[in-house]
Design an enzyme around this catalytic site. Sequence first.
Site: not given
Length: 414
Positions: A114, A370, A400
């Site tokens: 991510c 996302h 995160c």
Amino acid sequence: MSSAQSRLNQLSSHVAGKAALTAKHPDDIVVTCALRTAITKGGKGGFKDTPAQDLLLGAFKALIERSGIDPGLVEDIAVGTVLAPGAGATEFRAAALAAGFPADVGVKGLNRQCSSGLQAVVDIANAIRGGMIEVGVGAGVESMSQGYGPGAVSELSDLVKAHKEAANCRVPMGVLSEKMAEDRNVSRPAQDAFAAKSYQKAVKAQAAGLFDQEIVPLTVKWTDPKTEEEKTITVSRDDGVRDGVTAESLSKLRPAFAKDGSIHGGNASQVSDGAAAVLLMKRSTAERLGQPIMGKYVAASIVGVPPLLMGIGPWKAIPVALGKAGIGKDDVDIYEINEAFASQCVWCINELGLDESKINPKGGAIAFGHPLGCTGARQISTLLYELKRTGGKVGVTSMCVGTGMGMAAVWVAE
């Protein structure tokens, strides 16, 4: 008091930190252009039929056009991605060439899950700071429509699985977030309230045109799922933003990962598609080339946390980044913390004692998506444009990271 909270309190006592941070120096690593595509719903949004390399091509072309940079001056391009096979090495090199970058410009793809987009930008910033290159582009892209699914997670060998902590790396993100919410006592009402605010802020920002400067419209082919007719459409808005979402409406949704769980589709980030790109160089170079300066990169951190507590990464990463920058939590005007799940965002914000009014003022990934490799680069344009609009100076981007990590970076707007 946690060690991270203690460290933040220490940093808050720095009197001259913010003044020193905003001073201008010839060797500053500056951002002269930052932009993104719209973010669209995975599998059904405007980019569902558009390959990742075409999204990246659009972002690259827009970056060249908007900045006015001579493509031949760019020496290296780093692209964060998660789902593209081989980190998109072939496709992204081809996209750079098709966009107009000459053959002597380097390109690499990288995957830190991510945080891939942020890692790509930081890699370029550090290459400039270290004298390896003078001008570079950090970018991120993801087509979750075309790459997301069970095949995106590989099997572990018996030798690795024998190590309990290593074996936890393969536990699905949603399950991890559910466990974190249970272990850290983050209630469903708290998660739903946070998620509803994300939607409400994004709706308000979109209606006011606050995303328009950072989004570049892309014209793509799109197949209507009802008629199977292929159409040419121009995508210029985040299509995951939904009006009318409230904590009450979210409370009626069924849990996704456990019968009596708290995580559901409305308080977790959306599966989505998108791309973003950031042009960086030294301040002295920007002034010589006549490039407008949006802001500067200051420092970044990467930390590890237990894989089963993947979502707490920003809690550990943000204090480290602030420490490297020599400032405290109250010196920051805006925090862009990726909303992978409301549970982890709520816990990190509360544990760090951050002012919630400074968190994601235009909404976040719960509201508009996302795209895994894109987010870290996308946050930079969202942050810098909002800092300029509001007169703020210092911002932090953080997220995160799957398998148990966290990343954060400090930026100053001009």
